[in-house]
Design a protein around this motif. Sequence first.
Motif, PDB file in Angstrom:
ATOM      1  N   THR A   7      -9.692 -21.490   3.306  1.00 17.62           N
ATOM      2  CA  THR A   7     -11.130 -21.735   3.173  1.00 17.62           C
ATOM      3  C   THR A   7     -11.945 -20.444   3.178  1.00 17.62           C
ATOM      4  O   THR A   7     -13.112 -20.449   2.788  1.00 17.62           O
ATOM      5  N   ARG A   8     -11.343 -19.329   3.595  1.00 19.00           N
ATOM      6  CA  ARG A   8     -12.071 -18.060   3.671  1.00 19.00           C
ATOM      7  C   ARG A   8     -11.623 -17.066   2.610  1.00 19.00           C
ATOM      8  O   ARG A   8     -12.183 -15.973   2.513  1.00 19.00           O
ATOM      9  N   SER A   9     -10.591 -17.392   1.866  1.00 23.64           N
ATOM     10  CA  SER A   9     -10.126 -16.511   0.792  1.00 23.64           C
ATOM     11  C   SER A   9      -9.555 -17.388  -0.306  1.00 23.64           C
ATOM     12  O   SER A   9      -9.605 -18.610  -0.222  1.00 23.64           O
ATOM     13  N   ASP A  10      -9.008 -16.786  -1.321  1.00 24.49           N
ATOM     14  CA  ASP A  10      -8.446 -17.557  -2.432  1.00 24.49           C
ATOM     15  C   ASP A  10      -6.921 -17.572  -2.420  1.00 24.49           C
ATOM     16  O   ASP A  10      -6.294 -17.881  -3.442  1.00 24.49           O
ATOM     17  N   TYR A  11      -6.308 -17.224  -1.307  1.00 20.99           N
ATOM     18  CA  TYR A  11      -4.864 -17.415  -1.173  1.00 20.99           C
ATOM     19  C   TYR A  11      -4.578 -18.897  -1.001  1.00 20.99           C
ATOM     20  O   TYR A  11      -5.376 -19.636  -0.407  1.00 20.99           O
ATOM     21  N   TYR A  12      -3.447 -19.348  -1.504  1.00 26.03           N
ATOM     22  CA  TYR A  12      -3.128 -20.769  -1.400  1.00 26.03           C
ATOM     23  C   TYR A  12      -1.621 -20.967  -1.297  1.00 26.03           C
ATOM     24  O   TYR A  12      -0.838 -20.029  -1.504  1.00 26.03           O
ATOM     25  N   ALA A  13      -1.228 -22.199  -0.959  1.00 26.14           N
ATOM     26  CA  ALA A  13       0.195 -22.506  -0.785  1.00 26.14           C
ATOM     27  C   ALA A  13       0.509 -23.856  -1.403  1.00 26.14           C
ATOM     28  O   ALA A  13      -0.334 -24.758  -1.437  1.00 26.14           O
ATOM     29  N   VAL A  14       1.744 -23.978  -1.878  1.00 25.22           N
ATOM     30  CA  VAL A  14       2.261 -25.213  -2.467  1.00 25.22           C
ATOM     31  C   VAL A  14       3.504 -25.616  -1.698  1.00 25.22           C
ATOM     32  O   VAL A  14       4.412 -24.794  -1.499  1.00 25.22           O
ATOM     33  N   ALA A  15       3.545 -26.871  -1.246  1.00 19.46           N
ATOM     34  CA  ALA A  15       4.699 -27.376  -0.497  1.00 19.46           C
ATOM     35  C   ALA A  15       5.439 -28.411  -1.324  1.00 19.46           C
ATOM     36  O   ALA A  15       4.831 -29.342  -1.860  1.00 19.46           O
ATOM     37  N   PHE A  16       6.756 -28.251  -1.432  1.00 14.72           N
ATOM     38  CA  PHE A  16       7.629 -29.219  -2.087  1.00 14.72           C
ATOM     39  C   PHE A  16       8.437 -29.912  -0.992  1.00 14.72           C
ATOM     40  O   PHE A  16       9.338 -29.312  -0.399  1.00 14.72           O
ATOM     41  N   PHE A  17       8.074 -31.158  -0.696  1.00 12.10           N
ATOM     42  CA  PHE A  17       8.716 -31.925   0.370  1.00 12.10           C
ATOM     43  C   PHE A  17       9.725 -32.895  -0.214  1.00 12.10           C
ATOM     44  O   PHE A  17       9.362 -33.834  -0.919  1.00 12.10           O
ATOM     45  N   ASN A  18      10.998 -32.676   0.083  1.00 17.04           N
ATOM     46  CA  ASN A  18      12.051 -33.581  -0.360  1.00 17.04           C
ATOM     47  C   ASN A  18      12.353 -34.557   0.776  1.00 17.04           C
ATOM     48  O   ASN A  18      13.084 -34.237   1.713  1.00 17.04           O
ATOM     49  N   GLY A  19      11.789 -35.751   0.681  1.00 20.12           N
ATOM     50  CA  GLY A  19      11.951 -36.718   1.749  1.00 20.12           C
ATOM     51  C   GLY A  19      12.926 -37.823   1.443  1.00 20.12           C
ATOM     52  O   GLY A  19      12.882 -38.886   2.078  1.00 20.12           O
ATOM     53  N   THR A  20      13.789 -37.631   0.487  1.00 19.88           N
ATOM     54  CA  THR A  20      14.784 -38.663   0.175  1.00 19.88           C
ATOM     55  C   THR A  20      15.926 -38.615   1.183  1.00 19.88           C
ATOM     56  O   THR A  20      16.088 -37.648   1.928  1.00 19.88           O
ATOM     57  N   GLU A  21      16.721 -39.666   1.185  1.00 20.47           N
ATOM     58  CA  GLU A  21      17.877 -39.718   2.074  1.00 20.47           C
ATOM     59  C   GLU A  21      18.825 -38.563   1.745  1.00 20.47           C
ATOM     60  O   GLU A  21      19.043 -38.229   0.583  1.00 20.47           O
ATOM     61  N   ILE A  22      19.376 -37.943   2.778  1.00 23.20           N
ATOM     62  CA  ILE A  22      20.237 -36.783   2.577  1.00 23.20           C
ATOM     63  C   ILE A  22      21.482 -37.181   1.780  1.00 23.20           C
ATOM     64  O   ILE A  22      22.183 -38.135   2.121  1.00 23.20           O
ATOM     65  N   GLN A  23      21.705 -36.442   0.690  1.00 22.02           N
ATOM     66  CA  GLN A  23      22.844 -36.711  -0.183  1.00 22.02           C
ATOM     67  C   GLN A  23      23.992 -35.746   0.125  1.00 22.02           C
ATOM     68  O   GLN A  23      23.787 -34.653   0.671  1.00 22.02           O
ATOM     69  N   TYR A  24      25.182 -36.153  -0.243  1.00 18.89           N
ATOM     70  CA  TYR A  24      26.344 -35.285  -0.059  1.00 18.89           C
ATOM     71  C   TYR A  24      26.134 -33.989  -0.849  1.00 18.89           C
ATOM     72  O   TYR A  24      25.797 -34.008  -2.032  1.00 18.89           O
ATOM     73  N   GLY A  25      26.305 -32.881  -0.194  1.00 19.93           N
ATOM     74  CA  GLY A  25      26.140 -31.593  -0.855  1.00 19.93           C
ATOM     75  C   GLY A  25      24.747 -31.006  -0.736  1.00 19.93           C
ATOM     76  O   GLY A  25      24.521 -29.858  -1.137  1.00 19.93           O
ATOM     77  N   ASP A  26      23.792 -31.773  -0.172  1.00 25.53           N
ATOM     78  CA  ASP A  26      22.441 -31.236   0.016  1.00 25.53           C
ATOM     79  C   ASP A  26      22.468 -30.066   0.993  1.00 25.53           C
ATOM     80  O   ASP A  26      23.193 -30.089   1.993  1.00 25.53           O
ATOM     81  N   ASP A  27      21.643 -29.050   0.706  1.00 25.79           N
ATOM     82  CA  ASP A  27      21.467 -27.936   1.627  1.00 25.79           C
ATOM     83  C   ASP A  27      20.260 -28.246   2.504  1.00 25.79           C
ATOM     84  O   ASP A  27      19.121 -28.201   2.033  1.00 25.79           O
ATOM     85  N   PRO A  28      20.437 -28.608   3.776  1.00 27.68           N
ATOM     86  CA  PRO A  28      19.304 -28.991   4.626  1.00 27.68           C
ATOM     87  C   PRO A  28      18.291 -27.876   4.824  1.00 27.68           C
ATOM     88  O   PRO A  28      17.150 -28.131   5.202  1.00 27.68           O
ATOM     89  N   LYS A  29      18.691 -26.629   4.540  1.00 24.78           N
ATOM     90  CA  LYS A  29      17.783 -25.505   4.723  1.00 24.78           C
ATOM     91  C   LYS A  29      16.866 -25.288   3.523  1.00 24.78           C
ATOM     92  O   LYS A  29      15.968 -24.443   3.583  1.00 24.78           O
ATOM     93  N   LYS A  30      17.099 -26.035   2.441  1.00 26.24           N
ATOM     94  CA  LYS A  30      16.259 -25.849   1.254  1.00 26.24           C
ATOM     95  C   LYS A  30      15.669 -27.157   0.750  1.00 26.24           C
ATOM     96  O   LYS A  30      15.258 -27.258  -0.398  1.00 26.24           O
ATOM     97  N   ARG A  31      15.643 -28.148   1.635  1.00 24.07           N
ATOM     98  CA  ARG A  31      15.075 -29.444   1.238  1.00 24.07           C
ATOM     99  C   ARG A  31      13.549 -29.395   1.171  1.00 24.07           C
ATOM    100  O   ARG A  31      12.930 -30.158   0.450  1.00 24.07           O
ATOM    101  N   ILE A  32      12.942 -28.516   1.979  1.00 26.27           N
ATOM    102  CA  ILE A  32      11.480 -28.359   1.992  1.00 26.27           C
ATOM    103  C   ILE A  32      11.165 -26.898   1.718  1.00 26.27           C
ATOM    104  O   ILE A  32      11.578 -26.008   2.471  1.00 26.27           O
ATOM    105  N   THR A  33      10.422 -26.659   0.630  1.00 30.94           N
ATOM    106  CA  THR A  33      10.112 -25.293   0.195  1.00 30.94           C
ATOM    107  C   THR A  33       8.606 -25.114   0.120  1.00 30.94           C
ATOM    108  O   THR A  33       7.890 -25.983  -0.384  1.00 30.94           O
ATOM    109  N   ILE A  34       8.124 -23.972   0.627  1.00 28.30           N
ATOM    110  CA  ILE A  34       6.688 -23.661   0.575  1.00 28.30           C
ATOM    111  C   ILE A  34       6.504 -22.344  -0.164  1.00 28.30           C
ATOM    112  O   ILE A  34       7.131 -21.330   0.176  1.00 28.30           O
ATOM    113  N   GLN A  35       5.655 -22.375  -1.177  1.00 24.90           N
ATOM    114  CA  GLN A  35       5.346 -21.183  -1.965  1.00 24.90           C
ATOM    115  C   GLN A  35       3.956 -20.672  -1.602  1.00 24.90           C
ATOM    116  O   GLN A  35       3.005 -21.445  -1.541  1.00 24.90           O
ATOM    117  N   HIS A  36       3.840 -19.367  -1.366  1.00 25.41           N
ATOM    118  CA  HIS A  36       2.589 -18.721  -0.964  1.00 25.41           C
ATOM    119  C   HIS A  36       2.092 -17.867  -2.137  1.00 25.41           C
ATOM    120  O   HIS A  36       2.833 -17.006  -2.640  1.00 25.41           O
TER     121      HIS A  36
END
Length: 552
Positions: free
Chosen positions: A174-203
């Motif tokens: 609200t005080r600058s023009d920096y922003y972030a995008v969140a990709f939330f993967n909320g599906t049931e965990i599948q075989y082979g999923d990497d739990p450390k990359k299921r939710i990604t935030i870009q700045h």
Amino acid sequence: MKLLISITMINNSRTLALLLTFLILAAIKLPAQVPIVKLSNEFNVPGDGFDKLLQLRNGNTCYLHFGQKSGLEVAMYNRQRELLNHDTLNPQRWNSTDLDNTEIDAIYQINGQPVVFLQQIVKDTPNLYRLVLDPNNGHILKEDKLGELPSIRLRTMYSNNNVASHDCYVEKDTRSDYYAVAFFNGTEIQYGDDPKKRITIQHYSPDHKLINTGYYYMQDSAYNYFSYINMAVQDKSHIYLATVGFNGKRKSGESSSKVVFSVLSPDSVTFSNHVIAYTGNYSQVSGLVKVVPAYKEVRLLIHVPDEKRSGNSGTILNIFTEDGKLRKHPILTNPELSKNVAINLNYKDDYSGIPQNWIINDDGSSTIMWETLSFFKQGNNQISNLHTNMGDAGVAELDTTGREDVTWSLNKYQVVTGVAQPFFQHRRSKSEWVFRNKIAALNLSPYVSYDFINKPDVTFMLFNDYLQYLDSGGADKTKKPLKFADDASFVCYRYLDKRIERLYIFGMPEVSKRYSCILGASDYNEGSHTYATILLTRKGTVKTAALAWIEF
């Protein structure tokens, strides 16, 4: 103000000069309390879809219309409120002809440019696109696909009234023009999923450059699934994220869920997480995160429906250090607002509202917008049988500790199809919108709730209501809810020196003449105290539209 002066009493030039100075100063002060309106040329009433205005830093006003048939139209108006350019855009990545599979995640002014974030389902896969527009003519300067989520056909995880978020979210500082995008993967965990990359935030920086990518997960695997609450960006340094963590099955002796407050530093790719101990088994949590640089604090306001009871709003203010440690968490109560509604709205009981927006100041004081909400079912149609009553409004200024200072209240009664969630005004202000399953005749959400404008010397509350309840001489004393946009009439209440006055900014509405405004399209410029909106005028059977700039 009436000032009677005999010119014969003025016998020297110095007295005349002082008098003229006084009159000029008085003339300058008065318009600050009486709204001044400027209208554009009239145009056809917008068709089905979504509308948004942005008052740009270069003085132009950008009007975006997302139409089911026309796609994305952009009209640009100059400082003189004259139309500069009107075009239909033709994006190359986002399919503007497929609005049924599109949702708007945010529309912001960033670096002086209109920026639109759109999520579209392509072959069952949600894709997030960013459109950067030219602030002079509205043309596309840059179009990017920022990422995607797994298929919507994968099963989303539910547990004890918590739902794992499977969506994209965009928030701007609200005080600058920096922003972030969140990709939330909320599906049931599948075989082979990497739990450390299921939710990604870009700045991102104000010039739309990716400056950091963070991954969100619990290092101790305490929770596998997360429900998104809110996110805040602090310039190029930090991202703060609030979620509810939970598991598919409850472990013996542990609560099923807790609120987690997390911090992403610029020199890290993983969040540091802080589980809030007192929030055990919280569900359906909504809220907002705000940064307070003056106190080196971050604040999280949450609303928990199950915690709402007599004397307790179910709304809790959490105050953290910049590194995410919880200092205190006072529960908000409304004693002053309850006194206000008892005096002004004839309440017999305490005010019991839901938070709809929260604006925080640099010194840690804030303003919270409340609204009474109730829900009911009607009819057999699975799409349109859920309804929300949006009732009386209450606004409170809070000191730095969350205690009430000044309060305002407003009597109103509106009903919308669907379930209106807490923080409705916040989501509407950033233009979150889903096109799927929108029934035009029942789509009242851009017209309901209210807008609040506060200046040091005067306050305004704006909303649409039935004509019969604006006329004190009306015969029907049983207040009925506003259900259709064609029935609405726009009204402004001015609160000045402990007096309340009703203003008809566009003229007194009549049975054959109505004025209403699309609040969901509006944009307020705090610097110029100008509120831009879309005015719909109905005279008999003739309907027209125009942009309206209201200077408060």
